[in-house]
Design a protein around this motif. Structure first.
Motif, PDB file in Angstrom:
ATOM      1  N   ARG A  92       0.819  -1.226   0.000  1.00 10.23           N
ATOM      2  CA  ARG A  92       0.000   0.000   0.000  1.00 10.23           C
ATOM      3  C   ARG A  92       0.845   1.266   0.000  1.00 10.23           C
ATOM      4  N   VAL A 101      -2.453  -6.728  -5.088  1.00 12.98           N
ATOM      5  CA  VAL A 101      -2.454  -5.305  -4.758  1.00 12.98           C
ATOM      6  C   VAL A 101      -3.203  -5.084  -3.450  1.00 12.98           C
ATOM      7  N   HIS A 102      -2.612  -4.303  -2.571  1.00  9.84           N
ATOM      8  CA  HIS A 102      -3.280  -4.002  -1.298  1.00  9.84           C
ATOM      9  C   HIS A 102      -4.606  -3.305  -1.565  1.00  9.84           C
ATOM     10  N   ALA A 103      -5.618  -3.736  -0.842  1.00 10.50           N
ATOM     11  CA  ALA A 103      -6.982  -3.240  -1.079  1.00 10.50           C
ATOM     12  C   ALA A 103      -7.086  -1.722  -0.940  1.00 10.50           C
ATOM     13  N   ASP A 104      -6.257  -1.122  -0.087  1.00 11.55           N
ATOM     14  CA  ASP A 104      -6.355   0.323   0.125  1.00 11.55           C
ATOM     15  C   ASP A 104      -6.026   1.135  -1.132  1.00 11.55           C
ATOM     16  N   ALA A 136      -6.065  -0.432  -4.354  1.00 17.19           N
ATOM     17  CA  ALA A 136      -6.406  -1.263  -5.509  1.00 17.19           C
ATOM     18  C   ALA A 136      -7.164  -0.485  -6.587  1.00 17.19           C
ATOM     19  N   ASP A 137      -8.137   0.315  -6.197  1.00 17.19           N
ATOM     20  CA  ASP A 137      -8.944   1.019  -7.203  1.00 17.19           C
ATOM     21  C   ASP A 137      -8.083   1.960  -8.042  1.00 17.19           C
ATOM     22  N   ASP A 145      -9.608 -10.033 -10.324  1.00 19.92           N
ATOM     23  CA  ASP A 145     -10.068 -11.043  -9.362  1.00 19.92           C
ATOM     24  C   ASP A 145     -10.547 -12.332 -10.019  1.00 19.92           C
ATOM     25  N   TYR A 164      -5.323  -9.241  -8.134  1.00 23.83           N
ATOM     26  CA  TYR A 164      -6.028  -9.755  -6.973  1.00 23.83           C
ATOM     27  C   TYR A 164      -5.847  -8.761  -5.818  1.00 23.83           C
ATOM     28  N   ARG A 165      -6.883  -8.526  -5.069  1.00 21.68           N
ATOM     29  CA  ARG A 165      -6.798  -7.639  -3.905  1.00 21.68           C
ATOM     30  C   ARG A 165      -6.413  -8.444  -2.671  1.00 21.68           C
ATOM     31  N   TYR A 166      -5.675  -7.798  -1.777  1.00 23.84           N
ATOM     32  CA  TYR A 166      -5.352  -8.460  -0.505  1.00 23.84           C
ATOM     33  C   TYR A 166      -5.358  -7.438   0.617  1.00 23.84           C
ATOM     34  N   ARG A 167      -5.501  -7.949   1.847  1.00 25.07           N
ATOM     35  CA  ARG A 167      -5.432  -7.110   3.040  1.00 25.07           C
ATOM     36  C   ARG A 167      -4.172  -7.388   3.857  1.00 25.07           C
TER      37      ARG A 167
END
Length: 463
Positions: free
Chosen positions: A247, A278-281, A283-284, A353, A373-376
């Protein structure tokens, strides 16, 4: 009479030329020549002779850079700008091999450490392992040949090289330069065939001491299982290279290298960026920038200097990549871009995804597609990156040192690139697939070690 091999342009399938193919009798003649050359120890090339041939070949190749770049673009479909870089790398690779000869040596083995070893002096020397069979791939039709042939010449091994049947012209051109530079034909011979059975006979002949294979894992591991006792090998396959985007990664600077890693040569690279975590924070924002740059790629005729991405090597490969992306979309993935532009040319695509079980998440795409893919949790992303049965190069993008180093330590990869794409390589660095991705270590000085063997000399003296 054996039919000639038709070589076509990857982009439009236009015929470039037709060349003669070799049959079983030609294979036997080449093996006999190479074996006879190896057995005549008094005629082995001296180090200065090998170095001179490699350096002269580098000069000749550099002088014909434009010709070879165009040849690579025609038969392999690599955009001219990247084909030019391939020729430059090939020139440097030849020089690397020549320079490595200067330090390619044995070492002293300590004696006198026990009473029984007193009065002795021991040292090792380097000898060629024997006849080398080099079977190559299409995606870097000049530089891969250099990586297989130049080390063999540098250490004094007779080598028989079989290029990919779809891209033989760059190989033939390079071998001609080697002969023009003064290398006797017996030390480097070509074997041209599209007959898999004949290629297998080359690889598994007991007169071959070392097999250098670059290509599909299925074929490489099969050939290894068929090698006679004593034959050594190096296998270079591929994977589904992962990238982790922390992130803290600056979006304005990371998109370009990631796009280069994923769409260079239309993704037909063994360490091509494929799975992007990609970190969800962020990702967009990342997806928006990535999609915009991918859709702006200039796709088309590789012979045009403006082209950034060319075709796949064959229509069947375009069919396969399309079917895999369609499967992923049907299973719930979203797609940006994509579609067919010609028989062999696809528009680059980004899959968002895709399911874990989809082919694009499990197998090497070898086409112009990346998956996001998103990840936390960083460790979960690392575990996902490590989940496949093959491993080669991986990347992590981060502005913070702690997550970058944690990923570098925990990623299962032979090389981890920090803030660079997975397809980065220099020709003197070690280059190796782990697990199902390969066997042995590539890179010119490392291949020289593989293609040689140590001989120890122990001298007993009095006094």
């Amino acid at each position: 009479m054996t039919r000639p091999l038709q070589v076509v342009q990857a982009f439009d399938r236009a015929v470039i030329t037709e060349i003669a193919v070799d049959d079983a009798a030609a294979l036997e003649a080449r093996l006999a020549t190479a074996s006879r050359t190896l057995l005549n120890r008094d005629a082995w090339l001296k180090p200065h002779q090998r170095s001179a041939v490699l350096l002269r070949t580098a000069e000749l190749l550099q002088a014909r850079q434009g010709h070879f770049a165009r040849l690579i673009a025609q038969e392999g479909g690599k955009p001219l700008v990247d084909a030019t870089v391939e020729v430059i790398r090939a020139v440097d690779g030849l020089r690397n091999a020549a320079e490595a000869i200067r330090t390619f040596a044995g070492r002293e083995i300590p004696m006198g450490l026990t009473p029984a070893s007193e009065g002795r002096w021991a040292f090792t020397t380097k000898e060629p392992i024997g006849v080398v069979a080099a079977i190559s791939a299409f995606n870097h039709p000049l530089n891969l040949i250099v990586h297989q042939v130049a080390p063999a010449i540098a250490v004094g091994c007779p080598v028989i090289v079989k290029p990919a049947a779809v891209t033989p012209l760059s190989c033939l051109g390079l071998v001609e330069l080697l002969h023009e530079a003064g290398l006797d034909e017996a030390w480097c011979q070509t074997f041209i065939t599209d007959d898999n059975a004949l290629a297998e006979r080359l690889a598994t002949d007991p007169r071959v001491a070392f097999l250098s294979f670059i290509g599909s894992a299925k074929v490489g591991w099969y050939l290894r299982s068929k090698l006679p006792p004593g034959t050594r090998c190096a296998l270079e396959h591929g994977g589904a290279a992962p990238v982790i985007v922390d992130r803290s990664a600056p979006l304005d600077t990371i998109i370009e290298p990631i796009v280069k890693g994923g769409y260079y040569h239309a993704g037909q690279v063994c360490v091509s960026t494929q799975r992007i975590f990609v970190h969800a924070d962020i990702a967009d924002g990342f997806i928006e920038r990535l999609a915009a740059r991918v859709q702006a790629l200039r796709v088309g005729d590789p012979l045009l200097e403006r082209t950034e991405m060319g075709p796949l090597i064959a229509p069947r490969e375009a069919d396969r990549v399309l079917s895999w992306t369609e499967e992923a979309v049907a299973a719930g993935a979203k797609i940006v871009g994509g579609g067919r532009l010609s028989e062999t040319t696809l528009a680059p695509a980004v899959l968002l995804d895709p399911p874990t079980e989809a082919k694009v998440s499990q197998l090497e795409i070898f086409g112009p597609v990346t998956c996001v893919y998103r990840y936390r949790d960083l460790d979960q992303a690392i575990d996902a990156a490590n989940a496949l049965p093959f491993a080669f190069q991986a990347s992590v993008f981060s502005a913070d040192i702690a997550p970058a180093m944690r990923a570098a330590r925990r990623l299962d990869a032979s090389a981890v690139l920090i803030n660079d794409h997975t397809a980065f390589r220099t020709d003197w660095m070690p280059f190796a697939g782990r697990r199902q991705s390969g066997y042995g270590v590539g890179g010119i000085p490392y291949s020289m070690e593989d293609m040689s063997q140590d001989k120890m000399v122990v001298l007993r003296y009095e006094g």
